[in-house]
Design a protein around this motif. Structure first.
Motif, mmCIF file in Angstrom:
data_model
loop_
_atom_site.group_PDB
_atom_site.id
_atom_site.type_symbol
_atom_site.label_atom_id
_atom_site.label_comp_id
_atom_site.label_asym_id
_atom_site.label_seq_id
_atom_site.Cartn_x
_atom_site.Cartn_y
_atom_site.Cartn_z
ATOM 1 N N GLY A 248 -71.066 23.459 -16.002
ATOM 2 C CA GLY A 248 -72.458 23.063 -15.926
ATOM 3 C C GLY A 248 -72.632 21.719 -15.260
ATOM 4 N N VAL A 249 -73.852 21.208 -15.331
ATOM 5 C CA VAL A 249 -74.202 19.916 -14.746
ATOM 6 C C VAL A 249 -74.123 18.864 -15.843
ATOM 7 N N LEU A 250 -73.374 17.791 -15.580
ATOM 8 C CA LEU A 250 -73.200 16.723 -16.568
ATOM 9 C C LEU A 250 -74.269 15.665 -16.344
ATOM 10 N N LEU A 251 -75.132 15.474 -17.342
ATOM 11 C CA LEU A 251 -76.171 14.449 -17.325
ATOM 12 C C LEU A 251 -75.749 13.310 -18.236
ATOM 13 N N ARG A 252 -75.892 12.082 -17.742
ATOM 14 C CA ARG A 252 -75.481 10.898 -18.517
ATOM 15 C C ARG A 252 -76.701 10.064 -18.856
ATOM 16 N N LEU A 253 -76.958 9.936 -20.154
ATOM 17 C CA LEU A 253 -78.071 9.137 -20.660
ATOM 18 C C LEU A 253 -77.579 7.729 -20.960
ATOM 19 N N ARG A 254 -78.289 6.734 -20.449
ATOM 20 C CA ARG A 254 -77.981 5.326 -20.709
ATOM 21 C C ARG A 254 -79.212 4.654 -21.301
ATOM 22 N N TYR A 255 -78.993 3.924 -22.390
ATOM 23 C CA TYR A 255 -80.098 3.243 -23.043
ATOM 24 C C TYR A 255 -79.575 2.004 -23.753
ATOM 25 N N TRP A 256 -80.492 1.100 -24.102
ATOM 26 C CA TRP A 256 -80.156 -0.171 -24.737
ATOM 27 C C TRP A 256 -80.640 -0.153 -26.182
#
Length: 354
Positions: A248-256
């Protein structure tokens, strides 16, 4: 002349200069040991009183709490050493005797005190380099997180998140990779990888991930960019299409996050919102998981998949059997004995031989 000298030596106070200042009625057997113990105890009490008296003034002079505590410890130790010197003077020990004792036992003490001296030197480097301070949340090489509770010139005391204490020599902790989560800015950046199928609506999936992170109260939802060195990063949650993986498609979530003290809890809440959000998409967004397809080609061999009656399969097996194989004999349904000629060498059913 000789008699005068003898008389002077006879009237001289026994016990040296200290003994001359003590009344005769107090010079009982063992009085020097008692006096030395009293002087040493008085020195300890005075050192504690002095530390309490000047503690606040010294703390105001130093910005770092660990340095102020180290200075107060040095003052206290100095007062105790002065008291110990006075006690040695009462016992009749001179400076030359002490130097001689240190010379005799220097080799043995050097071997015993070598680790302690190493920890003290490393403690001075820790105080000078300032890798962490009292109250900071740090992470050790083995993954354990703890708050710095005390820093001395010999060891560092940590208070772990499991409500336990760790006392680590400075020579050991200085050789480790220590991650400081609260050195200057307590905001910490977190990331989460989510794998969705190729058939999913990736734009909707990215919006879902951003909304799941921004909805948490511990996550920074927006505002001016956060500066780290010369680089600037957006404060709001962002999602990147990180990789086209096998499944599948790897989505990377970045947050503080505002605080680094409950990182696993914050990550768990964000994952729960993502899980609920994917369930509400009615199949537009799906989590990907490994799939395996079995492919047979010309080199994979053949498989007889003929479907027929049971008798037909028996005939087919007879035709394809080797020539040396004996054909199966029919079995009489009534008696259960083989049918045909009885002269084939079969044993009689009656062992008595009627």
């Amino acid at each position: 002349m000789q008699s005068a000298t003898t008389a002077a030596s006879t009237t001289a106070p026994a016990g040296g200069p200290i003994g001359g200042t003590v009344p005769q009625w107090l010079q009982f057997p063992g009085w020097r040991v008692v006096a030395a113990a009293l002087v040493l105890g008085l020195g300890v009490l005075v050192s504690r009183y002095v530390v309490r008296l000047i503690g606040r003034s010294v703390a105001k002079q130093f910005r770092r709490q660990s340095v102020a505590q180290t200075v107060l410890r040095l003052i206290r130790v100095s007062i105790v050493l002065l008291a110990a010197g006075g006690a040695a003077r009462i016992l009749g020990l001179e400076v030359g005797d002490l130097v001689l004792s240190v010379t005799v036992f220097s080799a043995v003490l050097g071997i015993v005190l070598a680790p302690i001296v190493g920890s003290i030197i490393n403690g001075l480097f820790i105080l000078a380099d300032q890798p962490y301070e009292i109250g900071d949340l740090i992470e050790l090489t083995d993954g354990r997180r703890a708050f710095v509770d005390e820093i001395t010139i010999r060891y560092t005391k940590l208070f772990t998140l499991n409500n336990t204490f760790l006392v680590i020599p400075n020579s050991v902790i200085r050789d480790q990779l220590v991650t400081n989560y609260s050195a200057e800015d307590e905001r910490v950046r977190l990331s989460l990888d989510v794998l969705v199928t190729y058939e999913s609506d990736t734009e909707r999936a990215k919006q879902l991930l951003r909304s799941a992170a921004a909805a948490d109260e511990a996550v920074i939802g927006g505002g001016p960019d956060i500066r780290i060195g010369s680089a600037r990063y957006p404060a709001r949650p962002t999602v990147l299409r990180s990789e086209f993986a096998d499944d599948g498609v790897l989505l990377r979530l970045r947050y503080w996050a505002h605080k680094p003290y409950k990182i696993p809890t914050v990550e768990s809440r964000v994952r729960d919102r993502i899980w609920d959000g994917v369930a509400e998409t009615d199949g537009d967004v799906e989590f990907a998981y490994p799939h395996r397809h079995l492919v047979f080609d010309d080199t994979s061999g053949t498989l007889d998949a003929t479907v027929g009656k049971r008798g037909d399969r028996s005939d087919l097996a007879t035709e394809t059997a080797p020539a040396t194989r004996r054909e199966p004999r029919d079995v009489d349904a009534a008696g259960g004995s083989p049918s045909g000629d009885s002269s084939r060498g079969d044993k009689p059913s009656d062992p008595g031989g009627e």
